[in-house]
Structures are given as structure tokens and as C-alpha cells.
Design an enzyme around this catalytic site. Structure first.
Site, PDB file in Angstrom:
ATOM      1  N   ALA A 105       0.843  -1.202   0.000  1.00 29.02           N
ATOM      2  CA  ALA A 105       0.000   0.000   0.000  1.00 29.02           C
ATOM      3  C   ALA A 105       0.878   1.253   0.000  1.00 29.02           C
ATOM      4  O   ALA A 105       1.950   1.263  -0.594  1.00 29.02           O
ATOM      5  CB  ALA A 105      -0.971  -0.049   1.181  1.00 29.02           C
ATOM      6  N   SER A 106       0.460   2.280   0.721  1.00 29.63           N
ATOM      7  CA  SER A 106       1.146   3.572   0.624  1.00 29.63           C
ATOM      8  C   SER A 106       2.534   3.586   1.243  1.00 29.63           C
ATOM      9  O   SER A 106       3.289   4.545   1.044  1.00 29.63           O
ATOM     10  CB  SER A 106       0.284   4.666   1.260  1.00 29.63           C
ATOM     11  OG  SER A 106      -0.873   4.892   0.483  1.00 29.63           O
ATOM     12  N   THR A 107       2.907   2.544   2.020  1.00 24.03           N
ATOM     13  CA  THR A 107       4.286   2.490   2.498  1.00 24.03           C
ATOM     14  C   THR A 107       5.254   2.350   1.319  1.00 24.03           C
ATOM     15  O   THR A 107       6.415   2.742   1.416  1.00 24.03           O
ATOM     16  CB  THR A 107       4.497   1.315   3.472  1.00 24.03           C
ATOM     17  OG1 THR A 107       4.245   0.072   2.795  1.00 24.03           O
ATOM     18  CG2 THR A 107       3.556   1.431   4.673  1.00 24.03           C
TER      19      THR A 107
END
Length: 615
Positions: free
Chosen positions: A320-322
Site C-alpha cells: 500500500a502507501s508504504t
């Protein structure tokens, strides 16, 4: 003078016969002397042995090395176990002996018979294990009636004891060696019935923990009962191991995951040492040593939350956004964006005939890379990924340590997945679509990573770019207290980022926690400088035009919650990765867990006046 060949030949034959006669006489004399010694001098002793006794060899199991945490707190040791065995050749009549035995240890005769039958084909006088770890009452009953129980043997063996069930997935457990393992040659000096490491450190450090078996030569009577010990070779205990984990921090991580499904990994950014590794739900390692029922085993392996899986190293999740950390590094290094590049986010990005939405419906306005990281703007990274393309993005992701195992000394480590156009062609037989790159750029689509990989990546950002191989064994000592191994930091690679790029990424991650617009303000800790990145990983595909995905959703379809972070206080630092399955939002679920792990690591923080600091 006439020479007689006949006389010479006769003399030669006479001498040969005399020599042969002397040799035969000497041999008979030696036999007579030896026979006199055996019958006259030692006759009584050997007669007693031959009529009533025999000499046998019995193995002595070594004491397995114990396990400590990094501070020397004992986590795993051994305790004495009284094990009951039967030697079928001595237990005559066998059926009658087993009938009597069943009354004292409460094992049905049928089960004993099945066990003995299953060991047919082994050596005639090999003990067959009937029951491990007898209680005091059973032991006393066997001792009282031992003269009525021929062929019954009670051995004291060291049994593994897990003092607590903390770090179960990292430490692992023992199990009885299988036939395939015996044949593999990977377990030298092991015999049927031995217990060996099956999982975790118990398995990967088996050769060091096991030690070397000893043995003794014993004299037994006709009933198989030991009369005396003739000779003993002491076993060599296994090496003791100190782990890198801090038990107090491990307990805290596990407590924070209680009732959740997920994992927490904490590492030291300066050397790669794993400070905590928690996976939830967990299990009791003692069950594998003490034994469990078939029903208990079925419940364990059929549990939908997979308690036996170490989610920290085997769990693969969309990052995801990591993953935007990787996209930012790639974009800056490739020059498709710089510190001054801005994109306008209206809440969506139109690509061809598709609309890719940002998590924030109203949009983020005009943002640069630092603000985009802080606010986790999808639109900024859609456009950065679009400029990079999937293959350049994949190259940077792999250089950041994703897509392959970290090399931690644990079995069953997953490598995750970093897709390329060639990978998709080979895997599905179709070409890569440019729109798919937009999903990859924000850590969705085919992207997969483990919590350990993300912890190592985050630690590298913190320490200035070094990707250290995760270490879980701090040192190893032999039975004499001598250090035979001590871990040293091992740089497996470096982030593909120059100082300017790394500084911009760090500014963005600092703003995630500390700016008013950051997505992880809940991770702030007074007195500790915390930076991080949130992530919300979808577990099912949805059309980008669909805006109802965050409304009422079944639990098993809710997104996974991510948060990666590093904290500093003075020269000390820690990096943490948290995944909570179906936890929805990283900011609300995973970030508070990471905050408490970091807080526990640094300990109580006081104000200048000596009073405890607040949150």
C-alpha cells in the site's frame, strides 16, 4: 665319490615335517592356555554372564542448549522427563507384561501393542517408547512392581521447556524426527524417537543446540533389568544461544496485537538486529513437546487465522502507501520529479478512459514530493509512477530490498513480489497495461511485501541508506562458557538513493507524524523524534469509480492497516513495521501500535524538571 640325490630329498622332507609338527603343537598349546584362562580363571564370571546376563549399549541424550534474550533473561531451558520404554525381546511373556503395565500407567493394552508392532524391524533390543514424562504416581508404581515387569525401562531424559510462549514463531519448537529427516543426513547422530528442531531458531540452529550424544555400557539380567554400569561416555551439551530480541519489548508487541491478526517487527537500524518479532495469533510451543490430541492439532491447523504462520516473515501483503517511499526514491533519482515538482490533486487522476481516485475525495490541492508523502497523496504518485514505468520502478524496488528474502536465519521466509512487464507476460501470457503501473506506484496491484522487508527498508532510510541483513542470534556460547559466535552487522546492499533524495524522503516521513496535515499524528511521542508512513492495503479489486468501498464492508474484505516508522532519541534509534489484517486504516490501527512499541523501547521519558512526560 657318488652324490645321493635321494638322501638329500629325504632329509629335506623330514625337516619340513618336523617344522610343521612344531607349528601345529604350538597352536594347540596356545589354544590350551587360552582355554585354561577362560574356563579356569575367568570361567565363573563368564558362566554367570552367559547364563543370566548380557552386555548392552544405551545412548545418553545430551542436554540441549538453552536460549536467552539479549539481556540474559532465560526463555527456553530443559527439565527432566521420566520416559517409559519396553524392550520386546526381554518383556516375556509380552502380552502379560503389557497387561500388568497398563494398570500402572493407564495406557490401553491395544495402544501399547500397536506401538510395539509399529516398531517391528528395528534392532531386537532397542527400547520402544511407550510414554513420555510420567507423573510421580506412575513412576512410583513402576518402581514398586519393577520385578514383575521384565523388559520395562525408565529413562531420565532432558525435555524442552518453554518458560513462556513469547516469541513462539521466532524461537520455534521441537518435534519427533521423521523417517525422511533421518534419511536426509541433515541430522547427524540423531536416532529414531529423538526430538529435533522443526521451526524457528530451534530448527535453523539445530546443529549447535543439539549437542553430542553419549552412551553407557550396561550389564542386564535375563529380565532386561540393569545390574551395573560397566562404562560411560558423557554426552556433550549443546551451545547456549542469546537472541537479539528484548523480551520486554517482545511482550509489549504481543500484548498490542492481542485479539488482532497481524505482525510487528522492530529492528535496530544501526546493525540489523531484530529487537522484537511478534505474529498474531500465536501458539504454545510446549504443546508440541508435551503432546496434543488429534482434536487439538486439527483445531490448530484449521484455524482460519493461521496461528502457526510467522506473518512477520511469511505473510505477504500489498505494501500500500508504504511503497510510496520507493516510488519517491525512484522518481527523484531518475529525474522525473525533483524537490520543486508539483502536481495538482483534485481527488482523482484521469488516465485514458479510466479514473484513478485519491483516498481523499476532496483532493490535496497542489503538492510536492514532501507534502505528497506527508498526506499520502495518491494522485502525486500516480503521475510519478506513470512517468517512471513499471520496469524502472521495479528496479528501484528490488534495490530497496523488496522482491527477495532478506536472508534472516529463519525457514519459510517469503520474498514478496515486485512485478515487471516480462513477469506478467510469463505468468499470465498477456502484456502489461500502462494503467497497471499507477496501481503499482501506490503499492497496490501485484505488489507484495513482508513486514520484515518493510522494517529493513525503513531502517535503511533511518540509518542513511544501509540495508542490513536481519540478525536474530546475538551470540553463542559452548558448555565451557566460551563465546564461539558473535553476530556482526552485515550490509546486504544500499538504498539506490543519493543524500539529497534521502533527505527529501526523510522530510516527508517526518511530516507524516509531526505536521498538522500528516496522516499519522497519533504516532507522536514527546521526547522522541518519530517519522513514518501509513498504508491502507486493499484486499479485493474495486473499480476506481466506486466510492462506496469505505462504507459497510464485510470484515474479511476490509483493507489491511500498515504503518512503518523509525524513532530517534539522542544516538539511539529503532525501526518498526506493523501490519494489522483487515485493520482498515494504518493511521488509526497500526500507527498507535508502532507508537507504543517505540515508547516501550526508549522507556519512560521525563521532562527537564524530572516529571514524567506526557504522550
Amino acid at each position: 665319490m657318488r652324490f645321493s640325490f635321494k638322501a638329500v630329498g629325504s632329509e629335506w622332507y623330514k625337516n619340513r615335517l618336523t617344522f610343521a609338527a612344531l607349528m601345529i603343537l604350538s597352536a594347540f598349546m596356545m589354544l590350551i592356555v587360552r582355554l585354561f584362562y577362560l574356563q579356569g580363571i575367568e570361567g565363573e564370571e563368564f558362566r554367570r554372564l552367559s547364563q543370566n546376563n548380557c552386555i548392552r549399549l544405551r545412548g545418553i541424550s545430551p542436554s540441549r542448549g538453552v536460549i536467552f534474550d539479549c539481556k540474559g533473561t532465560l526463555m527456553v531451558d530443559n527439565r527432566p522427563s521420566f520416559n517409559l520404554s519396553i524392550i520386546p525381546k526381554d518383556a516375556k511373556p509380552l502380552a502379560e507384561t503389557m497387561e500388568k503395565l497398563s494398570q500402572y500407567v493407564h495406557i490401553p493394552e491395544e495402544i501399547m501393542a500397536d506401538v510395539v508392532h509399529g516398531k517391528r524391524g528395528t534392532a531386537s533390543y532397542t527400547p520402544v517408547l511407550l510414554k513420555k514424562d510420567m507423573n510421580r504416581d506412575e513412576l512410583a508404581a513402576i518402581e514398586v512392581h519393577k520385578f514383575d515387569l521384565p523388559g520395562i525401562v525408565v529413562d531420565i531424559q532432558p525435555q524442552r521447556h518453554y518458560i513462556s510462549t513469547h516469541a513462539a514463531h521466532l524461537i520455534g519448537y521441537l518435534g519427533e524426527i521423521s523417517l525422511d529427516e533421518l534419511k536426509s543426513g541433515k541430522f547427524p547422530s540423531s536416532r529414531s524417537g529423538d526430538y529435533v528442531g522443526k521451526y524457528g531458531v530451534e530448527r535453523t540452529a539445530e546443529i549447535h543446540l543439539k549437542g553430542e550424544p553419549g552412551g553407557k555400557q550396561v550389564e542386564v539380567n535375563a529380565r532386561g533389568q540393569v545390574i551395573r554400569t560397566l562404562q560411560t561416555v558423557d554426552p556433550v551439551p549443546g551451545d547456549n544461544i542469546w537472541l537479539t530480541i528484548d523480551l520486554d519489548l517482545q511482550k509489549k508487541a504481543e500484548a498490542l496485537l492481542d485479539g488482532l491478526v497481524g505482525a510487528v517487527v522492530a529492528v535496530n537500524p544501526e546493525n540489523g538486529e531484530v529487537l522484537a518479532m511478534a505474529s498474531s495469533p500465536s501458539f504454545d510451543q510446549n504443546s508440541f513437546v508435551d503432546g496434543m490430541s488429534d482434536e487439538e492439532w486439527r483445531d490448530l491447523v484449521s484455524n482460519p487465522f493461521h496461528p502457526l504462520q510467522n506473518k512477520a516473515v511469511s505473510g505477504e501483503y500489498p505494501p500500500a502507501s508504504t511503497y510510496k517511499i520507493v516510488t519517491a526514491i525512484a522518481g527523484l533519482e531518475e529525474g522525473v520529479i525533483d524537490a520543486h515538482t508539483t502536481f495538482f490533486c483534485p481527488g482523482y487522476h484521469r488516465f485514458g478512459d479510466r479514473v484513478f481516485r485519491c483516498w481523499r475525495k476532496s483532493g490535496h490541492g497542489t503538492v510536492n514530493v514532501v507534502k505528497a508523502l506527508a498526506m499520502s497523496c495518491d494522485v502525486f504518485f500516480y503521475q510519478t509512477g506513470q512517468r517512471l514505468g513499471v520496469n524502472r520502478l521495479a528496479r528501484y524496488a528490488k534495490a530497496c530490498g523488496l522482491g527477495s528474502p532478506t536472508g534472516v536465519a529463519l525457514s519459510h521466509e517469503s520474498g514478496g513480489l515486485i512485478p515487471t512487464s516480462d513477469w506478467k507476460k510469463k505468468r499470465f501470457g498477456v502484456s502489461w497495461q500502462k494503467g497497471e503501473t499507477l496501481s503499482i506506484a501506490i503499492g497496490q496491484g501485484y505488489d507484495l511485501a513482508t513486514p520484515l522487508q518493510m522494517a529493513v527498508l525503513t531502517a535503511a532510510v533511518s540509518n542513511g541508506g544501509s540495508l542490513y541483513r536481519p540478525q536474530i542470534i546475538k551470540k553463542r556460547e559452548n558448555t565451557h562458557g566460551e563465546t564461539v559466535f558473535e553476530c556482526e552487522k552485515e550490509e546486504a546492499g544500499r538504498l539506490p538513493a543519493g543524500p539529497e533524495t534521502l533527505e527529501l524522503v526523510k522530510l516527508g516521513l517526518w511530516d507524516v507524524v509531526n505536521s498538522t496535515s500528516g496522516t499519522a499524528r497519533l504516532a507522536r511521542i514527546n521526547g522522541v523524534d518519530v517519522s513514518g508512513k501509513t498504508g491502507t492495503a486493499q484486499v479485493f479489486s474495486r473499480k476506481n469509480e466506486d466510492t462506496s468501498w469505505n462504507e459497510v464492508t464485510l470484515d474479511h474484505l476490509k483493507p489491511h492497516a500498515w504503518f512503518v516508522a523509525y524513532g530517534r532519541r539522542d544516538a539511539d534509534q529503532i525501526a518498526v513495521a506493523v501490519i494489522v489484517e483487515h485493520g482498515e486504516h494504518g493511521s488509526g490501527t497500526a500507527a498507535p501500535i508502532a507508537r507504543e512499541v517505540i515508547r516501550a523501547y526508549f522507556g519512560p521519558i521525563q521532562n527537564k524538571d524530572g516529571t514524567p512526560s506526557g504522550r
